[in-house]
Design a protein around this motif. Structure first.
Motif, PDB file in Angstrom:
ATOM      1  N   LEU A 265       0.849  -1.188   0.000  1.00 11.01           N
ATOM      2  CA  LEU A 265       0.000   0.000   0.000  1.00 11.01           C
ATOM      3  C   LEU A 265       0.886   1.239   0.000  1.00 11.01           C
ATOM      4  CD1 LEU A 265      -2.777  -1.010   2.569  1.00 11.01           C
ATOM      5  CD2 LEU A 265      -2.643  -1.443   0.098  1.00 11.01           C
ATOM      6  N   PRO A 266       0.477   2.291  -0.700  1.00 13.71           N
ATOM      7  CA  PRO A 266       1.343   3.470  -0.842  1.00 13.71           C
ATOM      8  C   PRO A 266       1.592   4.191   0.475  1.00 13.71           C
ATOM      9  CG  PRO A 266      -0.848   3.900  -1.727  1.00 13.71           C
ATOM     10  CD  PRO A 266      -0.796   2.430  -1.434  1.00 13.71           C
ATOM     11  N   LEU A 267       2.849   4.560   0.709  1.00 12.27           N
ATOM     12  CA  LEU A 267       3.214   5.248   1.948  1.00 12.27           C
ATOM     13  C   LEU A 267       2.555   6.618   2.057  1.00 12.27           C
ATOM     14  CD1 LEU A 267       7.037   4.431   2.273  1.00 12.27           C
ATOM     15  CD2 LEU A 267       5.087   3.245   3.320  1.00 12.27           C
ATOM     16  N   TYR A 268       2.145   7.203   0.928  1.00 13.25           N
ATOM     17  CA  TYR A 268       1.463   8.494   1.015  1.00 13.25           C
ATOM     18  C   TYR A 268       0.041   8.336   1.554  1.00 13.25           C
ATOM     19  CZ  TYR A 268      -0.406   7.087  -3.575  1.00 13.25           C
ATOM     20  OH  TYR A 268      -1.001   6.406  -4.607  1.00 13.25           O
ATOM     21  N   HIS A 269      -0.423   7.100   1.684  1.00 12.18           N
ATOM     22  CA  HIS A 269      -1.698   6.828   2.348  1.00 12.18           C
ATOM     23  C   HIS A 269      -1.410   6.688   3.834  1.00 12.18           C
ATOM     24  CE1 HIS A 269      -5.321   4.642   3.580  1.00 12.18           C
ATOM     25  NE2 HIS A 269      -5.890   5.098   2.488  1.00 12.18           N
ATOM     26  N   ILE A 270      -2.190   7.320   4.684  1.00 11.25           N
ATOM     27  CA  ILE A 270      -1.863   7.406   6.104  1.00 11.25           C
ATOM     28  C   ILE A 270      -1.843   6.040   6.784  1.00 11.25           C
ATOM     29  CG2 ILE A 270      -4.229   7.854   6.838  1.00 11.25           C
ATOM     30  CD1 ILE A 270      -0.944   9.381   8.270  1.00 11.25           C
ATOM     31  N   PHE A 271      -2.612   5.088   6.296  1.00 12.60           N
ATOM     32  CA  PHE A 271      -2.594   3.738   6.871  1.00 12.60           C
ATOM     33  C   PHE A 271      -1.206   3.121   6.730  1.00 12.60           C
ATOM     34  CE2 PHE A 271      -4.028  -0.900   6.124  1.00 12.60           C
ATOM     35  CZ  PHE A 271      -3.850  -1.219   7.464  1.00 12.60           C
ATOM     36  N   ALA A 272      -0.682   3.131   5.499  1.00  6.25           N
ATOM     37  CA  ALA A 272       0.642   2.564   5.258  1.00  6.25           C
ATOM     38  C   ALA A 272       1.722   3.390   5.951  1.00  6.25           C
ATOM     39  CB  ALA A 272       0.916   2.489   3.760  1.00  6.25           C
ATOM     40  N   PHE A 273       1.573   4.706   5.965  1.00  6.77           N
ATOM     41  CA  PHE A 273       2.567   5.555   6.625  1.00  6.77           C
ATOM     42  C   PHE A 273       2.674   5.217   8.111  1.00  6.77           C
ATOM     43  CE2 PHE A 273       4.011   9.264   8.960  1.00  6.77           C
ATOM     44  CZ  PHE A 273       5.134   9.646   8.231  1.00  6.77           C
ATOM     45  N   THR A 274       1.537   5.105   8.781  1.00  8.85           N
ATOM     46  CA  THR A 274       1.547   4.808  10.219  1.00  8.85           C
ATOM     47  C   THR A 274       2.132   3.431  10.495  1.00  8.85           C
ATOM     48  OG1 THR A 274      -0.320   6.278  10.679  1.00  8.85           O
ATOM     49  CG2 THR A 274       0.095   4.521  12.258  1.00  8.85           C
TER      50      THR A 274
END
Length: 572
Positions: A265-274
Motif C-alpha cells: 500500500l502506498p506510503l502516502y496513504h496514512i494507513f501505510a505511513f503509520t
C-alpha cells in the motif's frame, strides 16, 4: 482536541482488551515524530529499514540521507518551519528520505497521490498553500501544467532508480524513460534533481528543528469521493499516539529488529505511513516497498525467497494475489500477521487467505481524520465480520440522526474520541465543526453496531445506504453475498432512482466466466437475501473504478449512472 493525559476509557471498554493489551497508552513518550526517528536510528543503526528494487538502506543511512535533504531545504531554499511541502511519490526509498528530511526541517508534509489529475493537484497545492514539491519524473509533465497556477517555487524531481547503485541506476532510469516511455517530456524552470539535493545537502550540517506534539506534522487529504478533498491536520501527537495504539494491538507477537514487513500500500496513504514509517520503525522492522502492486507478477517476484513475516493489504489486493498461480507457490512459513484495512474485508477472502497461508487476517478500521486506525481485531481473538475493538485510549459510541447516544447493540453513526483524532481540517472551521463536536467526538459517517464483547461491525457508509420502499439496504451486505459466487471476482452495489420503490438496486460485476448471466446473479442473490435486497439491475464490466489503494469507488459508479454517462449495456 483531546486534552493530553486525560483518561479516555470508560468501564465498558476496560475489560474488553486481551491479556497483554493495555486499555491506555502513554501519549507523551515522544514529543515528535523525529524523536522516534532518532531512537530507531541509534538502536537499529546497521539494520535495514527500507528495501526497494533490490536496494536496501539501513536506519543509519536513512538518518544520514534525510539529514542531507533537510540541510538542502535549510541552505538552498527560503522555506521556513511551518511551510508546506508536497511529497508526490510512489513507494520508493526517496519517499521516507524526503518526508523525514522535510520534518527535520520543521516543514509540514502534504502527502499526495502521484496519479492525481491536474485538477486534483491544483486544488491540493493551492488549498494547502504549498511552497515546495517533490515529484516523480513520470508525473513532472502534469506538475508543469499546474505549477504556474500555484504558490510553489521549489521543485525537486526524482527518477525511479535514483537510489540505486550508479550502473543499475542508469539502466533502470534508461529503461523507464526510453524503452517503456513512461516519462513524458517536461520542463520546469529551476527544478533540481533528487540526487543533486542530496549532494548539496551533504556539504552542510543538519540543524534539526524542534517540533512539539501539538504542531501539525502532516496534511493528509481526504479522498474527495464525497466532495472536495479536505486537508486533515495530523499532529505529531496524533501520529505518535496511533503508532503506540497500533503497536499494542498488532505487534505483540513480533520481535524487535527481526521482522520483514511487506509494504504494497502506498506510503502516502496514512494507513501505510503509520504502519511502516512509524510502527515498523519503532520495532526496527525491515520494510519491503512495492512500487507497483498492480503488477502482480512483479510483486510476487519481489516476495520470492524472502522470509516476510507481516503483510499489510486490503481485500482487492488479497483476492488478486490469491488468484496468481506464482503467489500460491510462495513459502508462507514465516508469516505471523496479516492486517487488512482501507475497505471491507469479505469473509470469503479471509477464509481463502487463511487456507492458503495459514495466517488469519486481522481486520481493522480507520479514517484519514484519525491518523488513521480506530479499531483492530485482537490477534488472538479475531472475530470475522467485525472490525474488532477500539485501539487503547480510544472511545467509541453510536448516535442516531438527532445526535442522541444509542444503547449497546443498536445501529447508528459511529463516533470516535481519542488522541489520534485530527486537530481539524486545514483552514476550514465550518467543516471541522460539522465533523468534531464541542466534546471532541468525531462523527465518522459510518453506520455501525457495537456488540456485548465490544466488537464493532460496520454496516455501511451513511451516504452509501440504499433505501428500497422504505427499507434500508447496505451495499456491503450485497457485495459479501456476491463474493460467495465462484464466478464473481469483484462487485459493487449502488442505488439508482426508481418511480416504484424510490431507489432500485444496481450491481456492477466483474466475472471470471464470460458466460455468467444476469439470471445467474439474480438467482444467487435470491438464495441469500430477502426479496427487497435482490438487485434489479446487473451490469457486467471488465474492471471497476478504484482509489489509489484499490478501494472500489461506488460514488463514481453512482455519479456515472445518475448523469446518464454509462455507455455499457445494463441488463434488466
Amino acid at each position: 482536541m483531546i486534552e493530553e493525559g486525560k483518561q479516555l476509557i470508560t468501564g465498558f471498554w476496560k475489560d474488553k482488551y486481551p491479556e497483554g493489551v493495555p486499555a491506555e497508552i502513554d501519549t507523551g513518550q515522544y514529543r515528535s515524530i523525529l524523536d522516534v526517528l532518532n531512537y530507531s536510528a541509534e538502536k537499529y543503526a546497521d539494520q535495514p529499514v527500507f528495501s526497494n528494487l533490490g536496494k536496501s538502506i539501513s536506519y543509519a543511512e536513512l538518518y544520514e540521507l534525510s539529514g542531507r535533504f533537510c540541510s538542502y531545504l535549510q541552505n538552498y531554499t527560503d522555506l521556513q518551519p511551518g511551510d508546506r511541502i508536497v511529497v508526490m511519490l510512489p513507494n520508493l526509498i526517496q519517499f521516507p528520505v524526503a518526508v523525514f528530511g522535510a520534518l527535520r526541517a520543521g516543514l509540514i508534509v502534504v502527502n499526495t497521490n502521484p496519479l492525481y489529475t491536474a485538477r486534483e493537484m491544483e486544488h491540493q497545492f493551492n488549498d494547502s498553500g504549498a511552497k515546495a514539491l517533490v515529484v516523480l519524473a513520470n508525473m513532472a509533465h502534469m506538475a508543469e501544467k499546474v505549477l504556474p497556477k500555484t504558490g510553489i517555487n521549489h521543485v525537486v524531481v526524482t527518477e525511479v532508480g535514483d537510489m540505486l547503485p550508479p550502473i543499475k541506476r542508469y539502466l533502470v532510469n534508461g529503461v523507464v524513460r526510453y524503452i517503456k516511455k513512461m516519462v513524458p517530456d517536461w520542463r520546469i524552470p529551476g527544478a533540481v534533481t533528487f540526487n543533486r539535493v542530496l549532494r548539496l545537502g551533504g556539504h552542510w550540517g543538519t540543524r534539526e528543528v524542534r517540533r512539539e506534539n501539538d504542531d501539525v506534522a502532516i496534511l493528509q487529504y481526504t479522498g474527495g469521493t464525497t466532495g472536495v478533498a479536505k486537508g486533515a491536520m495530523l499532529t505529531h501527537r496524533n501520529i505518535i499516539s496511533n503508532m503506540f495504539q497500533t503497536k499494542a494491538m498488532v505487534a505483540r507477537n513480533l520481535e524487535e529488529g527481526k521482522e520483514l514487513m511487506v509494504a504494497p500500500l502506498p506510503l502516502y496513504h496514512i494507513f501505510a505511513f503509520t504502519v511502516h514509517c512509524m510502527v515498523g520503525m519503532l520495532l526496527g522492522a525491515h520494510n519491503l516497498l512495492i512500487t507497483n502492486p498492480r503488477d502482480l507478477n512483479g510483486f510476487v517476484k519481489e516476495l520470492k525467497g524472502k522470509p516476510f513475516s507481516m503483510f499489510v493489504g486490503l481485500n482487492t489486493l488479497f483476492v488478486g494475489l490469491m488468484n496468481n498461480p506464482s503467489f500460491r507457490q510462495l513459502n508462507f512459513t514465516h508469516l505471523k500477521n496479516t492486517v487488512s484495512g482501507g475497505m471491507a474485508l469479505q469473509l470469503d477472502t479471509a477464509k481463502r487467505w487463511e487456507d492458503l497461508t495459514g495466517c488469519r487476517i486481522c481486520e481493522g478500521y480507520g479514517m484519514t481524520e484519525t491518523s488513521p486506525i480506530v479499531t483492530i481485531n485482537p490477534l488472538d481473538k479475531i472475530k470475522l465480520g467485525t472490525i474488532g475493538i477500539p485501539v487503547p485510549s480510544c472511545e467509541l459510541k453510536v448516535i442516531d440522526d438527532q445526535g442522541n447516544d444509542l444503547k449497546q447493540g443498536e445501529v447508528g453513526e459511529l463516533c470516535v474520541y481519542g488522541p489520534q483524532v485530527m486537530k481539524g481540517y486545514w483552514e476550514n472551521a465550518q467543516a471541522t465543526a460539522e465533523t468534531i463536536d464541542a466534546g471532541g467526538w468525531l462523527k465518522t459517517g459510518d453506520i455501525a453496531q457495537i456488540d456485548e464483547e465490544g466488537y464493532v461491525t460496520i454496516v455501511d457508509r451513511k451516504k452509501d445506504m440504499i433505501c428500497v420502499s422504505g427499507f434500508n439496504v447496505y451495499p456491503n451486505e450485497l457485495e459479501d453475498v456476491l463474493a460467495l459466487h465462484p464466478d464473481v471476482l469483484q462487485s459493487a452495489a449502488i442505488g439508482v432512482p426508481s418511480d416504484k420503490t424510490g431507489e432500485a438496486i444496481k450491481v456492477f460485476v466483474v466475472a471470471s466466466d464470460p458466460g455468467l448471466s444476469r439470471e445467474d446473479v439474480i438467482q444467487h442473490c435470491r438464495k441469500h437475501l430477502t426479496g427487497y435486497k435482490v438487485p434489479r439491475l446487473v451490469e457486467f464490466r471488465k474492471e471497476l473504478p478504484t482509489t489509489n489503494v484499490g478501494k472500489i469507488l461506488r460514488r463514481a459508479l453512482r455519479d456515472e449512472a445518475l448523469a446518464g454517462m454509462n455507455t455499457h449495456k445494463a441488463i434488466e
